[in-house]
Design a protein around this motif. Sequence first.
Motif, short mmCIF file in Angstrom:
data_model
loop_
_atom_site.label_atom_id
_atom_site.label_comp_id
_atom_site.label_asym_id
_atom_site.label_seq_id
_atom_site.Cartn_x
_atom_site.Cartn_y
_atom_site.Cartn_z
N ARG A 1 66.65 19.99 6.25
CA ARG A 1 67.67 19.31 5.45
C ARG A 1 68.42 18.29 6.31
NH1 ARG A 1 71.63 22.89 1.83
NH2 ARG A 1 69.60 23.21 0.82
N PHE A 2 68.77 18.70 7.52
CA PHE A 2 69.45 17.81 8.46
C PHE A 2 68.60 16.57 8.72
CE2 PHE A 2 70.04 16.53 12.94
CZ PHE A 2 71.40 16.25 12.96
N ASP B 1 65.76 7.60 9.11
CA ASP B 1 65.08 6.50 8.43
C ASP B 1 63.58 6.76 8.35
OD1 ASP B 1 67.42 4.65 8.22
OD2 ASP B 1 67.33 4.78 10.40
N ARG B 2 63.05 7.30 9.42
CA ARG B 2 61.63 7.68 9.48
C ARG B 2 61.51 9.02 10.18
NH1 ARG B 2 58.82 4.83 13.01
NH2 ARG B 2 60.51 3.47 13.73
N VAL B 3 60.45 9.75 9.83
CA VAL B 3 60.19 11.04 10.45
C VAL B 3 58.72 11.09 10.87
CG1 VAL B 3 60.14 13.55 10.12
CG2 VAL B 3 61.93 12.18 9.03
N ALA B 4 58.48 11.52 12.12
CA ALA B 4 57.12 11.73 12.62
C ALA B 4 56.89 13.22 12.77
CB ALA B 4 56.91 11.02 13.95
N VAL B 5 55.71 13.68 12.40
CA VAL B 5 55.38 15.10 12.45
C VAL B 5 54.31 15.34 13.50
CG1 VAL B 5 54.61 17.11 11.15
CG2 VAL B 5 55.87 15.28 9.98
N LEU B 6 54.61 16.21 14.48
CA LEU B 6 53.62 16.61 15.48
C LEU B 6 53.08 17.98 15.12
CD1 LEU B 6 55.06 15.66 19.00
CD2 LEU B 6 53.61 14.31 17.48
N VAL B 7 51.77 18.13 15.25
CA VAL B 7 51.10 19.42 15.06
C VAL B 7 50.05 19.54 16.15
CG1 VAL B 7 49.67 20.84 13.53
CG2 VAL B 7 51.49 19.43 12.56
N GLN B 8 50.12 20.61 16.92
CA GLN B 8 49.17 20.85 18.01
C GLN B 8 49.05 19.62 18.91
OE1 GLN B 8 45.47 22.39 16.46
NE2 GLN B 8 46.53 23.88 15.16
N GLY B 9 50.18 18.99 19.19
CA GLY B 9 50.20 17.89 20.13
C GLY B 9 49.81 16.54 19.57
N GLN B 10 49.44 16.47 18.31
CA GLN B 10 49.02 15.22 17.70
C GLN B 10 50.00 14.80 16.61
OE1 GLN B 10 44.93 16.66 16.69
NE2 GLN B 10 44.31 14.76 17.68
N ASP C 1 58.87 7.83 5.65
CA ASP C 1 60.20 8.21 5.17
C ASP C 1 60.18 9.65 4.67
OD1 ASP C 1 58.98 8.13 2.66
OD2 ASP C 1 59.89 6.21 2.11
N ALA C 2 61.34 10.15 4.26
CA ALA C 2 61.46 11.56 3.88
C ALA C 2 60.50 11.92 2.76
CB ALA C 2 62.90 11.86 3.47
N ALA C 3 60.41 11.06 1.75
CA ALA C 3 59.54 11.37 0.61
C ALA C 3 58.08 11.45 1.03
CB ALA C 3 59.73 10.31 -0.48
N THR C 4 57.66 10.54 1.89
CA THR C 4 56.27 10.52 2.35
C THR C 4 55.93 11.80 3.11
OG1 THR C 4 56.25 8.10 2.50
CG2 THR C 4 54.61 9.30 3.80
N VAL C 5 56.82 12.19 4.01
CA VAL C 5 56.56 13.37 4.84
C VAL C 5 56.63 14.65 4.01
CG1 VAL C 5 57.43 14.74 6.78
CG2 VAL C 5 57.31 12.24 6.95
N GLN C 6 57.64 14.76 3.16
CA GLN C 6 57.78 15.97 2.35
C GLN C 6 56.64 16.15 1.37
OE1 GLN C 6 61.91 14.91 1.15
NE2 GLN C 6 62.41 17.03 1.66
N VAL D 1 52.90 20.40 4.75
CA VAL D 1 53.17 21.69 4.11
C VAL D 1 52.27 22.76 4.69
CG1 VAL D 1 53.17 22.96 1.94
CG2 VAL D 1 53.96 20.58 2.00
N ALA D 2 51.00 22.45 4.84
CA ALA D 2 50.04 23.42 5.38
C ALA D 2 50.39 23.81 6.81
CB ALA D 2 48.63 22.83 5.32
N ALA D 3 50.81 22.83 7.61
CA ALA D 3 51.16 23.11 9.00
C ALA D 3 52.34 24.06 9.10
CB ALA D 3 51.47 21.80 9.72
N TYR D 4 53.33 23.87 8.25
CA TYR D 4 54.51 24.74 8.30
C TYR D 4 54.25 26.11 7.69
CZ TYR D 4 57.78 21.47 10.33
OH TYR D 4 58.43 20.64 11.21
N LEU D 5 53.26 26.21 6.83
CA LEU D 5 52.90 27.50 6.24
C LEU D 5 51.91 28.26 7.11
CD1 LEU D 5 52.58 26.62 2.45
CD2 LEU D 5 54.45 27.82 3.60
N GLY D 6 51.43 27.60 8.18
CA GLY D 6 50.55 28.29 9.11
C GLY D 6 49.07 28.10 8.82
#
Length: 281
Positions: free
Chosen positions: A227-228, A234-243, A249-254, A260-265
Amino acid sequence: MTDTTTATVDNAPAPGTPLLQASNVVMRFGGLTAVNDVSLTVNTGEIIGLIGPNGAGKTTFFNCLTGLYVPTEGTVTYKGATLPPKPHKVTQAGMARTFQNIRLFHNMTVLENVLVGRHTRTKEGLISAILRGPGYRREEADSRAKAMEYLDFVGLANKAGTLARNLPYGEQRKLEVARALASEPGLLLLDEPTAGMNPQETRATEELVFAVRDRGIAVLVIEHDMRFIFNLCDRVAVLVQGQKLVEGDAATVQGDERVVAAYLGTPYEGNADSTTPEENQ
């Protein structure tokens, strides 16, 4: 915070100008790859978020940007210049950071902690300090005045004489920000600034980051509080396993199913093969 107009960045580039550019950064520890071919640009006037599950490589990437690690491959530039792999040189260039675990001088006062942050902006040497000549005295007075400005900015001016160890947790986080700002950065990097905070403290931190941005200082922030991040950035980058999995933007990432799959494991079919111990905190 009582004044958001003082101590703005002098001669800051126009908003949207590339400030920090990390290109194809790789960080290996022996046969372990913690960061794998990550590129990221931070422009002036932006607040950029860096998120990912535990062990994703976020702090390792921060350490590559700020000179604590020398990337195995890739380049990091600030205002077009390659940064030397020395933290104090990175700070002199205009990048300052806070850490995931609070790193204050607990037996020094609040004011003294912020004065430590001025060391890359002072010019008088050891001999001048010992003799306490007029140049040293002028510089010391200037540093104290600016340190008080930053304490006023984060709302701690009335705690200047308090030992840092006696501050509540949320105020210790504010003190870290004040100390980082004392180096007069163009880019502030925050590593989990709301960790351990209650909702009121988190909201105050959000307002503080916006106020920092309004001074002309770009911000790059690692955070687990979604939420924070999505309220702030303005933009968010998501790292998973170093990549880097996705950036937008928020809508694109959410809305990205891979996030979603990465955060659910759900297993991610990437190439990075491990992380460093610090990333598993």
